[in-house]
Design a protein around this motif. Structure first.
Motif, PDB file in Angstrom:
ATOM      1  N   VAL A 193       0.859  -1.183   0.000  1.00  0.00           N
ATOM      2  CA  VAL A 193       0.000   0.000   0.000  1.00  0.00           C
ATOM      3  C   VAL A 193       0.893   1.230   0.000  1.00  0.00           C
ATOM      4  CG1 VAL A 193      -1.786   1.285   1.215  1.00  0.00           C
ATOM      5  CG2 VAL A 193      -1.803  -1.218   1.270  1.00  0.00           C
ATOM      6  N   ALA A 194       0.699   2.080  -1.034  1.00  0.00           N
ATOM      7  CA  ALA A 194       1.481   3.325  -1.151  1.00  0.00           C
ATOM      8  C   ALA A 194       2.986   3.056  -1.095  1.00  0.00           C
ATOM      9  CB  ALA A 194       1.073   4.305  -0.053  1.00  0.00           C
ATOM     10  N   GLY A 195       3.383   1.979  -1.731  1.00  0.00           N
ATOM     11  CA  GLY A 195       4.811   1.656  -1.790  1.00  0.00           C
ATOM     12  C   GLY A 195       5.354   0.941  -0.577  1.00  0.00           C
ATOM     13  N   LEU A 196       4.506   0.757   0.445  1.00  0.00           N
ATOM     14  CA  LEU A 196       4.945   0.065   1.656  1.00  0.00           C
ATOM     15  C   LEU A 196       4.437  -1.372   1.640  1.00  0.00           C
ATOM     16  CD1 LEU A 196       4.154   2.834   4.314  1.00  0.00           C
ATOM     17  CD2 LEU A 196       6.383   2.281   3.295  1.00  0.00           C
ATOM     18  N   THR A 197       5.332  -2.304   1.916  1.00  0.00           N
ATOM     19  CA  THR A 197       4.983  -3.720   1.935  1.00  0.00           C
ATOM     20  C   THR A 197       4.974  -4.222   3.378  1.00  0.00           C
ATOM     21  OG1 THR A 197       5.998  -4.058  -0.238  1.00  0.00           O
ATOM     22  CG2 THR A 197       5.622  -6.014   1.129  1.00  0.00           C
ATOM     23  N   PHE A 198       3.903  -4.926   3.718  1.00  0.00           N
ATOM     24  CA  PHE A 198       3.807  -5.451   5.077  1.00  0.00           C
ATOM     25  C   PHE A 198       3.009  -6.752   5.049  1.00  0.00           C
ATOM     26  CE2 PHE A 198       0.478  -2.392   4.258  1.00  0.00           C
ATOM     27  CZ  PHE A 198      -0.684  -3.038   4.670  1.00  0.00           C
ATOM     28  N   GLY A 199       3.254  -7.581   6.052  1.00  0.00           N
ATOM     29  CA  GLY A 199       2.576  -8.860   6.149  1.00  0.00           C
ATOM     30  C   GLY A 199       1.285  -8.754   6.943  1.00  0.00           C
ATOM     31  N   VAL A 200       0.269  -9.505   6.496  1.00  0.00           N
ATOM     32  CA  VAL A 200      -1.022  -9.548   7.180  1.00  0.00           C
ATOM     33  C   VAL A 200      -1.289 -10.987   7.600  1.00  0.00           C
ATOM     34  CG1 VAL A 200      -3.508  -9.147   6.978  1.00  0.00           C
ATOM     35  CG2 VAL A 200      -1.895  -7.646   5.779  1.00  0.00           C
ATOM     36  N   PRO A 201      -1.461 -11.240   8.904  1.00  0.00           N
ATOM     37  CA  PRO A 201      -1.720 -12.606   9.347  1.00  0.00           C
ATOM     38  C   PRO A 201      -3.100 -13.072   8.927  1.00  0.00           C
ATOM     39  CG  PRO A 201      -1.971 -11.084  11.180  1.00  0.00           C
ATOM     40  CD  PRO A 201      -1.450 -10.276  10.022  1.00  0.00           C
ATOM     41  N   GLY A 202      -3.274 -14.363   8.783  1.00  0.00           N
ATOM     42  CA  GLY A 202      -4.577 -14.896   8.406  1.00  0.00           C
ATOM     43  C   GLY A 202      -4.671 -16.374   8.696  1.00  0.00           C
ATOM     44  N   ALA A 203      -5.900 -16.845   8.970  1.00  0.00           N
ATOM     45  CA  ALA A 203      -6.108 -18.253   9.292  1.00  0.00           C
ATOM     46  C   ALA A 203      -6.412 -19.092   8.067  1.00  0.00           C
ATOM     47  CB  ALA A 203      -7.254 -18.376  10.302  1.00  0.00           C
ATOM     48  N   GLY A 204      -6.850 -18.444   6.962  1.00  0.00           N
ATOM     49  CA  GLY A 204      -7.130 -19.183   5.732  1.00  0.00           C
ATOM     50  C   GLY A 204      -8.282 -20.164   5.852  1.00  0.00           C
TER      51      GLY A 204
END
Length: 455
Positions: A193-204
């Motif tokens: 987002v807006a050039g920033l990369t970050f991880g998002v946790p998820g259970a899937g």
């Protein structure tokens, strides 16, 4: 002013209708947005995942209708007691409602869990859809006690005249649903987002995650409303007031008199909706998904009507409790007229934006095309649908539920299902929605006739 017998001008009555309707409309729209979120997030997983939820949607409405009817049986009594200035009697109703409603919801949850494994098969789902539908419905069933308390506390607060707190919590529940769904439906992933990369946790967890997210959001909202009702509500709080939780025959009899016809109506109406699902199921996975998405999308148009109907129930109920028949008649006509005006405007919006609404749910072009046709067909029925919805709210506030429930059943079974069964084989999903449009116009007409004769 209602409770103290003071006169109200037309402008004051209209203003009071708007003041009470707006928070309730926001709460109803929040519920719709929550359905949009579930449908859109699950829709991104593919047509089979969407069909899993769509297959059991009408059955979840059946259970929700039973929960809502139980709540209404007690909430209308609260409106009458508060309107008459008998707050101690209103608190007694609250105590008894908590005991009766929780007991009922536990039994309902057990029944739902018992049928969850075979329900998708009964509804005609194929092997690819049934496992997800079973998981979704089982979690929904387990969450019914929270849903019951959420419905009960919100209904009693609204009937006491407090639309704001239930409305705010409806919006909060929607935001929580977004958060919980994002964490539970999708696997862990990386976003930019807006050039920033970050991880998002998820259970899937997919479809199961959607059910869990909604259940958790309802549980949090339920806890907050319970706290407010028990500790902060001026008319209904129980925290520092001694009283017994024993059920009395009078209160229970009134609740049954009001709620039982509504519960019976919900059972038969939802059986009719389940039959509609069975009519749609042979049309294919795309038709099932499009039907479910279109129903969810249409809710954006008609939920304001239900918000105004809740205001009508409170206003009419308190006016009757205060013994003011002329004011009851005036509020009945003002709320119905307001509901029809608002839903006519929403119908225009739905007709124009139908392609964008369906695109929000699914990238599947076939599903989108079917859904757009359904929404544009239904738009022509919305003003009369509003008449039926708000007039029904007026009758509920008066404790008059038996005849309106019978009118609903007559309309659904004699008009909608008959036409749907005749038109679906040759016109497909479009024929089913033409039948719905004709039936809603018929229903609105007969409700307006009864309102005019009775009030």
């Amino acid at each position: 002013m209602i409770r103290s017998g003071q006169p109200l001008t037309f402008g004051q009555q209209l203003r009071l209708t708007v003041i009470l309707s707006v928070p309730s409309i926001i709460a109803q729209l929040s519920a719709v947005v929550m359905e949009y979120i579930d449908a859109a997030m699950v829709g991104s997983l593919g047509a089979e995942a969407s069909a899993s939820i769509g297959l059991v949607a009408t059955t979840t409405w059946l259970f929700w209708g039973l929960v809502s009817s139980t709540s209404t049986g007690f909430a209308v009594q609260v409106a009458h007691c508060v309107g008459a200035g008998h707050n101690d009697e209103a608190r007694s109703v609250v105590r008894q409602a908590l005991v009766a409603a929780v007991s009922f919801s536990v039994v309902l949850a057990a029944a739902g869990c018992a049928v969850s494994g075979v329900l998708p098969v009964w509804l005609g789902g194929d092997s690819a859809v049934c496992p997800g539908a079973t998981s979704y419905f089982r979690i929904f069933a387990l969450s019914l006690p929270f849903l019951q308390l959420y419905s009960l506390t919100g209904g009693m607060l609204r009937c006491s005249g407090n639309m704001l707190v239930p409305g705010v919590m409806g919006g909060m529940m929607c935001m929580l649903d977004v958060v919980f769904n994002a964490l539970l439906i999708f696997p862990s992933r990386t976003l930019t987002v807006a050039g920033l990369t970050f991880g998002v946790p998820g259970a899937g967890l997919g479809v199961t995650g959607a059910a869990l997210g909604t259940a958790l959001a309802e549980a949090v909202a339920c806890a907050v409303l319970m706290w407010y009702l028990l500790r902060r509500s001026p008319e209904l709080r129980l925290w520092d007031i001694v009283g017994r939780f024993r059920l009395t025959s009078g209160c229970l009899r009134k609740a049954i008199h009001i709620g039982l016809p509504m519960a019976g109506e919900r059972v038969v109406l939802n059986c009719a909706q389940i039959l509609t699902t069975i009519i749609v199921a042979p049309l294919g996975t795309a038709a099932i998904a499009a039907n479910a998405f279109a129903i969810t999308a249409e809710a954006l148009c008609y939920m304001p009507g239900y918000g105004i109907a809740e205001a009508a129930t409170a206003l009419v109920g308190q006016s009757i409790g205060a013994g003011r028949r002329r004011l009851t008649r005036s509020f009945a006509r003002i709320t119905v007229g307001t509901g029809m005006a608002v839903m006519t405007l929403m119908a225009v919006v739905m007709y124009v934006l139908a392609p964008q609404m369906m695109a929000f749910f699914t990238p599947d072009e076939t599903v989108r095309s079917l859904g757009v046709t359904a929404l544009r067909t239904e738009a022509f029925a919305e003003p009369m649908f509003a008449a039926a919805i708000v007039t029904y709210g007026v009758f509920v506030g008066a404790g008059d539920t038996l005849i309106p429930c019978c009118m609903n059943l007559l309309s659904i079974w004699a008009v909608r299902l008959t036409l749907a069964a005749l038109l679906a084989p040759t016109m497909g999903l479009h024929g089913v929605w033409i039948a719905m449009c004709v039936e809603l116009c018929f229903r609105g007409t007969i409700f307006l006739v009864r309102l005019w004769r009775k009030y």
